[in-house]
Motif scaffolding. Structure first.
Motif, PDB file in Angstrom:
ATOM      1  N   LEU A 182      34.751  47.427  50.533  1.00 56.76           N
ATOM      2  CA  LEU A 182      34.436  47.365  49.162  1.00 56.76           C
ATOM      3  C   LEU A 182      33.164  48.379  48.817  1.00 56.76           C
ATOM      4  N   ARG A 183      33.036  48.684  47.594  1.00 61.78           N
ATOM      5  CA  ARG A 183      32.175  49.483  46.975  1.00 61.78           C
ATOM      6  C   ARG A 183      31.551  48.571  45.986  1.00 61.78           C
ATOM      7  N   ALA A 184      30.044  48.538  46.483  1.00 66.85           N
ATOM      8  CA  ALA A 184      29.014  47.878  45.415  1.00 66.85           C
ATOM      9  C   ALA A 184      27.589  48.281  45.634  1.00 66.85           C
ATOM     10  N   ARG A 216      29.354  52.107  49.865  1.00 70.40           N
ATOM     11  CA  ARG A 216      30.609  51.160  50.695  1.00 70.40           C
ATOM     12  C   ARG A 216      30.217  50.322  51.630  1.00 70.40           C
ATOM     13  N   ASP A 238      37.799  37.449  45.816  1.00 68.33           N
ATOM     14  CA  ASP A 238      36.869  37.412  44.806  1.00 68.33           C
ATOM     15  C   ASP A 238      35.681  36.290  45.070  1.00 68.33           C
ATOM     16  N   ARG A 242      31.941  37.125  46.261  1.00 74.20           N
ATOM     17  CA  ARG A 242      30.923  36.774  45.254  1.00 74.20           C
ATOM     18  C   ARG A 242      29.737  35.844  46.033  1.00 74.20           C
ATOM     19  N   PRO A 249      28.806  44.120  40.222  1.00 70.42           N
ATOM     20  CA  PRO A 249      30.076  44.505  40.052  1.00 70.42           C
ATOM     21  C   PRO A 249      30.425  44.951  41.559  1.00 70.42           C
ATOM     22  N   TYR A 250      31.731  45.017  41.803  1.00 66.56           N
ATOM     23  CA  TYR A 250      32.142  45.715  43.275  1.00 66.56           C
ATOM     24  C   TYR A 250      33.628  46.177  42.759  1.00 66.56           C
ATOM     25  N   GLU A 251      34.226  46.955  43.941  1.00 68.21           N
ATOM     26  CA  GLU A 251      35.491  47.263  44.053  1.00 68.21           C
ATOM     27  C   GLU A 251      36.163  47.160  45.478  1.00 68.21           C
ATOM     28  N   VAL A 252      37.259  46.561  45.546  1.00 64.61           N
ATOM     29  CA  VAL A 252      37.759  46.288  46.805  1.00 64.61           C
ATOM     30  C   VAL A 252      38.757  47.627  46.956  1.00 64.61           C
ATOM     31  N   MET A 253      38.283  48.392  48.164  1.00 61.44           N
ATOM     32  CA  MET A 253      38.952  49.562  48.427  1.00 61.44           C
ATOM     33  C   MET A 253      40.119  49.429  49.460  1.00 61.44           C
ATOM     34  N   TRP A 254      40.022  48.335  50.296  1.00 57.76           N
ATOM     35  CA  TRP A 254      41.091  48.110  51.383  1.00 57.76           C
ATOM     36  C   TRP A 254      40.894  46.631  51.651  1.00 57.76           C
TER      37      TRP A 254
END
Length: 528
Positions: A182-184, A216, A238, A242, A249-254
């Protein structure tokens, strides 16, 4: 000169091909996939000595692009049990995190600039036939390939091992692990690896968090049997994220789910075929001993094959690959298996013992040495190798504490050290061009240091380096631990083949012959 065949264009196979080319030996890489796929982080944690090998192969960008982390923290629930830091030496970072996909891209970009390396995509090897002069590889789509030697880096899937009749004993763990990239933005976590036993947000299990480049993070959760990633994507993932990072905020990359295997091939050499990387061994990832063992496999295979096909050493040198690298694999298996027994006990008694050990450590940090969250990868010591000349005044001392530098002894890798001025920034950049004789300042010409080796090993690249010439202050010799009167014989992989406290032409020559597996006779100078 016929190209050496390398099966597999992963990081181990590409490393082998680039190192063969570095010795002037062409390499043909055969890859079953039609093209490379950039999939997830996978093997991310690369140790300094592996970065050193990649730098020698012309892929120093891996160290440049990777994120250097320095501190490892271990927790039990909400309590930090202990932390440790890498010992710093030389100009390379102790460790970097970088995705395996990017590592492969860098290696492939380097291979594209090397005229002695060819990669054939979509070329699946379906069988091998050996004779006295080489190996014929049968391919599913295309003509067969002839090679003097083969380095099999085809990963853990069935195929080459089975074709060679090589067993793969060991065990597979039933426990499942969820891995998420993830990216955070996590201030304070950017350079720390964090390991949690039984955290409140994953009770009864563990979680591992690694920082990676570009903000990441790689998170591994131990999950219960029957865990479904598809079901988790409905909101469970999620909640997991959390619980660790809060409302950021975060983004799941894989994301993926996997299990672990602990296996070592019963042979890593069959005639002219050498097995390397996951094709030869698979380990639980705690301690990062998978790719960090596969790359030294590739280096060991490459220099030995190159020295043999170039006529510098007899074929017996290649035969020592199994003795050296299978011993390394077995050490890694023992270390990672012990870690898994602590992380995932297989009996009620084991769970009870683990809980008590964690509770003791939380109450008394002095007992934390009993907690095993994985000993980080380190170079294998070839102390028992047939290529090593023992020295009673320099016995191996056993592994130092986590993060510490090992003392010099025959079989141990030479400590790296920064250099000031000249063509190299650090010592090991000078040690991979052949065999090196490192000599103390007080060793005179009468010791026979300058003697050529043409009479015993025609063409063998051997050169003399005096640390006093590289650093007149004497600081380099002190940093290495080079004693007065000593000569060190260093192999092309920067490991010590011999330490000679009373050097002479006779014992230097004997040590060199031992190090090329030619004791008692000299190589013919012709290609096998």
């Amino acid at each position: 000169m016929e190209p050496v065949a390398v099966i597999g264009a992963g990081p181990v196979g590409l490393t082998a091909a680039l190192l063969l080319a570095r010795w002037g030996v062409p390499a043909l890489v055969l890859e079953r996939r039609p093209a490379r796929e950039a999939i997830g982080s996978r093997s991310i944690c690369q140790q300094r000595d592996v970065l050193d090998i990649w730098a020698a192969a012309g892929a120093g960008a891996i160290a440049d692009e990777g994120l250097a982390w320095t501190t490892a923290r271990t927790y039990y629930r909400d309590t930090e049990l202990f932390s440790w830091r890498f010992a710093d030496a030389g100009t390379l970072p102790p460790c970097v995190n970088i995705s395996q996909s990017r590592t492969e891209e860098i290696l492939e970009e380097r291979a594209a600039t090397e005229p002695l390396v060819e990669i054939r995509w979509g070329c699946e090897v379906t069988g091998l036939d050996q004779d006295a002069d080489g190996v014929t590889l049968r391919c599913a789509d295309g003509p067969s390939v002839r090679a003097p030697y083969v380095i099999a880096c085809s990963g853990g899937r069935p195929g080459v091992r089975e074709a060679l009749g090589v067993g793969f004993p060991g065990e597979s763990f039933g426990d499942r692990f969820l891995i998420v990239d993830l990216r955070a933005d996590l201030p304070g976590w950017e350079h720390e690896r964090r390991f949690y036993f039984d955290p409140p947000w994953n009770p009864g299990r563990q979680v591992l968090i690694h920082p990676c480049p570009e903000s990441r993070y790689r998170i591994d959760w131990q999950v219960p049997p029957g865990f479904s990633l598809a079901d988790e994507m409905g909101g469970g993932l999620d909640r997991r994220v959390r619980q660790i990072i809060g409302a950021r905020p975060y983004e799941v990359m894989w994301a993926s789910v996997y299990t672990f295997h602990s296996r070592v091939a019963d042979r890593m050499r069959v005639g002219r075929v050498l097995l390397a990387g996951d094709c030869a061994h698979q380990f639980a990832p705690f301690g990062a001993r998978g790719l960090n063992s596969g790359v030294p496999d590739a280096e060991n295979a490459a220099w030995k094959i190159a020295f043999t096909v170039r006529g510098w050493a007899p074929p017996a040198l290649v035969a020592t690959f199994d003795a050296e690298r299978r011993a390394a694999a077995q050490e890694n298996l023992d270390v990672t298996s012990a870690t898994m027994r602590f992380l995932v006990p297989q009996t009620d008694e084991g769970w009870t013992a683990r809980r008590r050990a964690l509770e003791r450590a939380a109450a008394d940090p002095a007992t934390a040495a009993s907690i095993d969250s994985g000993r980080f990868a380190e170079p294998f010591w070839y102390t028992a190798s047939p290529l090593t000349t023992p020295e009673p005044t320099r016995p191996p001392t056993g592994r130092p504490p986590k993060g510490a530098v090992q003392p010099p002894a025959p079989g141990v890798i030479v400590p790296d050290a920064p250099l000031r001025g000249g063509r190299a920034a650090r010592l090991r950049e000078l040690l991979r061009d052949g065999f090196t004789l490192l000599t103390a300042a007080d060793v005179g010409a009468d010791a026979g240091i300058e003697a050529g080796f043409e009479d015993v090993a025609p063409g063998l690249p051997v050169r003399v380096l005096r640390p006093a010439d590289l650093d007149p202050t004497g600081g380099l010799a002190t940093a290495l631990g080079l004693r007065p009167g000593e000569v060190w014989l260093v192999r092309p992989d920067a490991h010590l083949a011999a330490i000679l406290p009373r050097p002479s032409r006779t014992n230097i020559t004997a040590a060199v012959l031992t190090a090329i597996s030619a004791q008692g006779h000299s190589p013919s100078g012709s290609r096998p």
